[in-house]
Design a protein around this motif. Sequence first.
Motif, PDB file in Angstrom:
ATOM      1  N   ARG A  56       0.839  -1.188   0.000  1.00  0.00           N
ATOM      2  CA  ARG A  56       0.000   0.000   0.000  1.00  0.00           C
ATOM      3  C   ARG A  56       0.881   1.247   0.000  1.00  0.00           C
ATOM      4  O   ARG A  56       2.092   1.163   0.229  1.00  0.00           O
ATOM      5  CB  ARG A  56      -0.917  -0.019   1.213  1.00  0.00           C
ATOM      6  CG  ARG A  56      -0.201   0.024   2.547  1.00  0.00           C
ATOM      7  CD  ARG A  56      -1.136  -0.334   3.683  1.00  0.00           C
ATOM      8  NE  ARG A  56      -0.538  -0.079   4.992  1.00  0.00           N
ATOM      9  CZ  ARG A  56      -0.968  -0.606   6.120  1.00  0.00           C
ATOM     10  NH1 ARG A  56      -2.015  -1.424   6.106  1.00  0.00           N
ATOM     11  NH2 ARG A  56      -0.376  -0.319   7.277  1.00  0.00           N
ATOM     12  N   PRO A  57       0.308   2.412  -0.308  1.00  0.00           N
ATOM     13  CA  PRO A  57       1.106   3.644  -0.308  1.00  0.00           C
ATOM     14  C   PRO A  57       1.818   3.848   1.028  1.00  0.00           C
ATOM     15  O   PRO A  57       1.250   3.613   2.093  1.00  0.00           O
ATOM     16  CB  PRO A  57       0.059   4.736  -0.562  1.00  0.00           C
ATOM     17  CG  PRO A  57      -1.014   4.042  -1.322  1.00  0.00           C
ATOM     18  CD  PRO A  57      -1.078   2.651  -0.743  1.00  0.00           C
ATOM     19  N   GLY A  58       3.088   4.268   0.941  1.00  0.00           N
ATOM     20  CA  GLY A  58       3.894   4.457   2.138  1.00  0.00           C
ATOM     21  C   GLY A  58       4.855   3.322   2.398  1.00  0.00           C
ATOM     22  O   GLY A  58       5.836   3.496   3.135  1.00  0.00           O
ATOM     23  N   ASP A  59       4.601   2.147   1.811  1.00  0.00           N
ATOM     24  CA  ASP A  59       5.540   1.038   1.941  1.00  0.00           C
ATOM     25  C   ASP A  59       6.812   1.361   1.164  1.00  0.00           C
ATOM     26  O   ASP A  59       6.766   1.999   0.110  1.00  0.00           O
ATOM     27  CB  ASP A  59       4.929  -0.261   1.418  1.00  0.00           C
ATOM     28  CG  ASP A  59       3.833  -0.801   2.329  1.00  0.00           C
ATOM     29  OD1 ASP A  59       3.762  -0.354   3.490  1.00  0.00           O
ATOM     30  OD2 ASP A  59       3.040  -1.635   1.867  1.00  0.00           O
ATOM     31  N   VAL A  60       7.940   0.876   1.667  1.00  0.00           N
ATOM     32  CA  VAL A  60       9.233   1.123   1.024  1.00  0.00           C
ATOM     33  C   VAL A  60       9.768  -0.194   0.485  1.00  0.00           C
ATOM     34  O   VAL A  60      10.106  -1.104   1.259  1.00  0.00           O
ATOM     35  CB  VAL A  60      10.247   1.735   2.010  1.00  0.00           C
ATOM     36  CG1 VAL A  60      11.589   1.970   1.320  1.00  0.00           C
ATOM     37  CG2 VAL A  60       9.708   3.039   2.585  1.00  0.00           C
TER      38      VAL A  60
ATOM     39  N   VAL B 125       9.209  -9.752  -3.012  1.00  0.00           N
ATOM     40  CA  VAL B 125       9.375  -8.332  -2.720  1.00  0.00           C
ATOM     41  C   VAL B 125       9.661  -8.160  -1.235  1.00  0.00           C
ATOM     42  O   VAL B 125       8.882  -8.618  -0.391  1.00  0.00           O
ATOM     43  CB  VAL B 125       8.124  -7.525  -3.119  1.00  0.00           C
ATOM     44  CG1 VAL B 125       8.312  -6.050  -2.800  1.00  0.00           C
ATOM     45  CG2 VAL B 125       7.819  -7.712  -4.595  1.00  0.00           C
ATOM     46  N   THR B 126      10.778  -7.515  -0.938  1.00  0.00           N
ATOM     47  CA  THR B 126      11.110  -7.174   0.444  1.00  0.00           C
ATOM     48  C   THR B 126      10.796  -5.698   0.648  1.00  0.00           C
ATOM     49  O   THR B 126      11.260  -4.861  -0.130  1.00  0.00           O
ATOM     50  CB  THR B 126      12.590  -7.438   0.732  1.00  0.00           C
ATOM     51  OG1 THR B 126      12.907  -8.791   0.392  1.00  0.00           O
ATOM     52  CG2 THR B 126      12.901  -7.193   2.200  1.00  0.00           C
ATOM     53  N   TYR B 127      10.006  -5.376   1.654  1.00  0.00           N
ATOM     54  CA  TYR B 127       9.603  -3.986   1.858  1.00  0.00           C
ATOM     55  C   TYR B 127       9.539  -3.668   3.346  1.00  0.00           C
ATOM     56  O   TYR B 127       9.523  -4.563   4.208  1.00  0.00           O
ATOM     57  CB  TYR B 127       8.253  -3.709   1.191  1.00  0.00           C
ATOM     58  CG  TYR B 127       7.071  -4.475   1.756  1.00  0.00           C
ATOM     59  CD1 TYR B 127       6.190  -3.864   2.650  1.00  0.00           C
ATOM     60  CD2 TYR B 127       6.830  -5.796   1.381  1.00  0.00           C
ATOM     61  CE1 TYR B 127       5.099  -4.553   3.166  1.00  0.00           C
ATOM     62  CE2 TYR B 127       5.740  -6.496   1.889  1.00  0.00           C
ATOM     63  CZ  TYR B 127       4.883  -5.870   2.778  1.00  0.00           C
ATOM     64  OH  TYR B 127       3.799  -6.557   3.290  1.00  0.00           O
ATOM     65  N   LEU B 128       9.541  -2.377   3.614  1.00  0.00           N
ATOM     66  CA  LEU B 128       9.462  -1.885   4.984  1.00  0.00           C
ATOM     67  C   LEU B 128       8.106  -1.229   5.209  1.00  0.00           C
ATOM     68  O   LEU B 128       7.642  -0.444   4.373  1.00  0.00           O
ATOM     69  CB  LEU B 128      10.571  -0.862   5.262  1.00  0.00           C
ATOM     70  CG  LEU B 128      12.015  -1.314   5.028  1.00  0.00           C
ATOM     71  CD1 LEU B 128      12.967  -0.148   5.253  1.00  0.00           C
ATOM     72  CD2 LEU B 128      12.368  -2.479   5.945  1.00  0.00           C
TER      73      LEU B 128
END
Length: 461
Positions: A306-310, A340-343
Amino acid sequence: MRQVLLVLSVIVSLFPVAASAETRVPESAAEISLTFAPVVRSAAPAVVNIYATRVVAQRVSPFAADPFFDQLFRDFGRRQPRVQNSLGSGVIVSADGVVVSNYHVVGQADAIRVVLNDRREYEAEVMLADQDSDLAVLKLKGADGLPHLPLRDSDGVEVGELVLAIGNPFGVGQTVSQGIVSGLARSGLSIDGGRGYFVQTDAAINPGNSGGALVDTAGRLVGINTAILTQSGGSNGIGFAIPANLVRSFLAQAEAGESRFQRPWAGVNGQAVDAAMAEAMGLDRPEGVVLTELDAASPFRAAGLRPGDVVVALGGQRTDSPQEVMFRLSSMGIGSQAIVTYLRDGESRETRVALIAAPETPPRETLILRDSVFAGLTVERLNPAVRAELNLPLTLEGVVVRGAEATAGRAGLRPGDILLEINGRRIERPRDVEAAARERVRWWQIDVLRDGQPLRLRFRL
């Protein structure tokens, strides 16, 4: 005293050894292997010269010798054909004559002639070409049993590795230049029409080297030489090569019979995380690409992002720019899945994203107008596939001009224009354009969006 004498004897005994080390002649093949000749002998036969010709229509003006009137009457005069010639290089990647080169070398050519290192010549045809990636795949007619280069996994290339650039600079014949990989993940550049992700090298890449091979010391293809960035116009600059992993994806699609390169569709907008953004989001350091917008049909949204994920990695490889994200997706290809690896909120997470083509939903409803005030106009309804083809914003809706010839062109319309209104009639579907064209009026007013800016066109019949 005895200890001092012992130390002195040790020091004295070292001098003959040091002297002999400086003057000793190398005695083994390993000791004299400081040469690239074996690598060049193996790789050079697979690098070819490419001669491409293109016929263009050039306007001949009687005022060409006068700078003032030539500018004033720029569109005056008749057109006549003129032949444009270009010279470049290419790399044979299969024994049956599949060659990889740059789009800007062969992409718009009418005739292509390929000359091998041993002077054999072949006619070639383009199998697949893509301007955005500046890559083209050729097939040599009647070729078989040709020398070719294996492709290396370019993700394993490291800064500092020795590399060789092989090509035909300045048309003087095949030449080799040596350097190192001086940088990786060079993105955000636009070189010769190609945009994206490059391997950087200090090996000289001069005019004519384009499309040639960048090889490692084992003779494996690291990348396709594309351009050199220089302030002087000479070879004292930094060179860029398209990584072999993207070349591999191109070859797979060419062999599958695709007429144009198909990239997986992400359906997202994002931007590289800088120091200020990292601080605001509580990150230890700037890394990754923060997602700012996701299409409703985006596979990333379907995977839970979602928006805001890095996004910090795709397939285990770092992604620090939008260009890197697209490179990683393009290298993997449609039909596969990417880890996909995300923060999110400072916490590292992983998910799998299906790599799909941009959806044709809703249908593009292509419409060509021939017998109306907009004769020569081709329009399509915007959908994810059309937006991806034209690099348009995700949220843009409506109708886009795909072709504007004859009357439509003379009215001022251009390909890429987004039609908003015609004589006050709102345009939402291609059939709205057709209905507006049936009006019997003398004055016309067309509101369009061109390069993100509103524009009003007026003309009288």
